[in-house]
Design a protein around this motif. Structure first.
Motif, PDB file in Angstrom:
ATOM      1  N   ALA A 128       0.855  -1.195   0.000  1.00  0.00           N
ATOM      2  CA  ALA A 128       0.000   0.000   0.000  1.00  0.00           C
ATOM      3  C   ALA A 128       0.884   1.235   0.000  1.00  0.00           C
ATOM      4  N   GLY A 129       0.412   2.275  -0.679  1.00  0.00           N
ATOM      5  CA  GLY A 129       1.212   3.490  -0.709  1.00  0.00           C
ATOM      6  C   GLY A 129       0.520   4.610  -1.455  1.00  0.00           C
ATOM      7  N   ARG A 130       1.294   5.637  -1.759  1.00  0.00           N
ATOM      8  CA  ARG A 130       0.788   6.861  -2.378  1.00  0.00           C
ATOM      9  C   ARG A 130       1.379   6.989  -3.779  1.00  0.00           C
ATOM     10  N   LEU A 131       0.486   7.103  -4.770  1.00  0.00           N
ATOM     11  CA  LEU A 131       0.904   7.283  -6.161  1.00  0.00           C
ATOM     12  C   LEU A 131       0.650   8.730  -6.563  1.00  0.00           C
ATOM     13  N   THR A 132       1.676   9.378  -7.111  1.00  0.00           N
ATOM     14  CA  THR A 132       1.568  10.776  -7.526  1.00  0.00           C
ATOM     15  C   THR A 132       1.911  10.891  -9.005  1.00  0.00           C
ATOM     16  N   ILE A 133       0.979  11.422  -9.767  1.00  0.00           N
ATOM     17  CA  ILE A 133       1.187  11.665 -11.193  1.00  0.00           C
ATOM     18  C   ILE A 133       0.634  13.043 -11.518  1.00  0.00           C
ATOM     19  N   LYS A 134       1.437  13.844 -12.197  1.00  0.00           N
ATOM     20  CA  LYS A 134       0.992  15.161 -12.666  1.00  0.00           C
ATOM     21  C   LYS A 134       0.457  16.023 -11.519  1.00  0.00           C
ATOM     22  N   GLY A 135       1.099  15.898 -10.359  1.00  0.00           N
ATOM     23  CA  GLY A 135       0.736  16.709  -9.206  1.00  0.00           C
ATOM     24  C   GLY A 135      -0.455  16.222  -8.415  1.00  0.00           C
ATOM     25  N   SER A 136      -1.104  15.148  -8.854  1.00  0.00           N
ATOM     26  CA  SER A 136      -2.243  14.586  -8.123  1.00  0.00           C
ATOM     27  C   SER A 136      -1.833  13.282  -7.457  1.00  0.00           C
ATOM     28  N   SER A 137      -2.283  13.065  -6.228  1.00  0.00           N
ATOM     29  CA  SER A 137      -1.895  11.882  -5.458  1.00  0.00           C
ATOM     30  C   SER A 137      -3.120  11.074  -5.064  1.00  0.00           C
ATOM     31  N   ARG A 138      -2.952   9.758  -5.087  1.00  0.00           N
ATOM     32  CA  ARG A 138      -4.012   8.850  -4.673  1.00  0.00           C
ATOM     33  C   ARG A 138      -3.389   7.683  -3.906  1.00  0.00           C
ATOM     34  N   ASP A 139      -4.149   7.162  -2.933  1.00  0.00           N
ATOM     35  CA  ASP A 139      -3.726   5.956  -2.236  1.00  0.00           C
ATOM     36  C   ASP A 139      -4.064   4.744  -3.096  1.00  0.00           C
ATOM     37  N   VAL A 140      -3.110   3.829  -3.216  1.00  0.00           N
ATOM     38  CA  VAL A 140      -3.325   2.620  -4.012  1.00  0.00           C
ATOM     39  C   VAL A 140      -2.786   1.414  -3.247  1.00  0.00           C
ATOM     40  N   VAL A 141      -3.284   0.241  -3.608  1.00  0.00           N
ATOM     41  CA  VAL A 141      -2.784  -1.017  -3.063  1.00  0.00           C
ATOM     42  C   VAL A 141      -2.328  -1.869  -4.247  1.00  0.00           C
TER      43      VAL A 141
END
Length: 197
Positions: A128-141
């Motif tokens: 589990a962690g934090r994905l950041t693309i193009k300045g936007s972040s989302r929690d993903v598993v």
């Protein structure tokens, strides 16, 4: 104080020191593994008007410190050079770094940083962690499977993200009948220096 009591006190003190030292050694983090770029791969699959189209990221790096037998103490940090995205079509490849898509001049890297790693057994893990693309972040598993052979470890897995949550494909490209919102990301990371399973 009797000789027996003095001996017991000294023995107990020594035992506590040894136990404390052992606990400190056990808590030391695993040394980072080394990523082998050539056999490693990060690919993505999108659907354009219902037809699957596969692309790859040609440049990326990963810092993985993980003892597979104690994954809860491990960490994963991944960086992707988004300007290296390629669909194998020159015209499309020229569009991907532009502001409507990855906007690589402003946001050159996509990043994933783990928060927890959980063993599921049989070489399978849940990261589990934090994905950041193009300045936007989302929690993903991310489900990950690790296999080992000839001194190398191969971590494979896939996850599906929604491109519009990261503002990938703005303006007219928000029309999901042209380019679907779901994007499947697949990876194979080949490593040396990872501990045994």
């Amino acid at each position: 104080m009797t000789l027996l009591a003095m001996a017991c006190r000294r023995w107990c003190a020594a035992a506590l020191i040894v136990a404390g030292t052992a606990g400190t050694a056990a808590a030391e983090p695993a040394a980072p593994a080394k990523l082998l770029p050539v056999p490693s791969q990060i690919a993505f699959v999108i659907k354009q008007m219902g037809v699957p189209v596969e692309g790859v990221f040609r440049k990326f790096d990963a810092r993985i410190a993980l003892d597979p037998r104690r994954p809860e103490d491990g960490s994963v940090a991944l960086q992707i050079d988004v300007a290296s995205a390629s669909l194998g079509i020159p015209q499309s490849d020229a569009e991907l770094p532009r502001p409507a898509w990855f906007d690589s001049d402003r946001f050159p890297k996509a990043e994933f940083r783990s928060s927890t790693i959980k063993a599921l057994g049989g070489g399978r893990f849940e990261v589990a962690g934090r994905l950041t693309i193009k300045g936007s972040s989302r929690d993903v598993v991310v489900p990950v499977e690790i296999t080992q052979s000839y001194g190398q470890s191969t971590a494979t897995g896939s996850l599906t993200i929604q491109r519009l949550a990261f503002r990938i494909g703005e303006g007219e490209w928000t029309d999901t009948s042209m380019v679907a919102d779901d994007v499947q990301v697949r990876f194979k990371l080949v490593l040396t220096g990872l501990g045994p399973l």
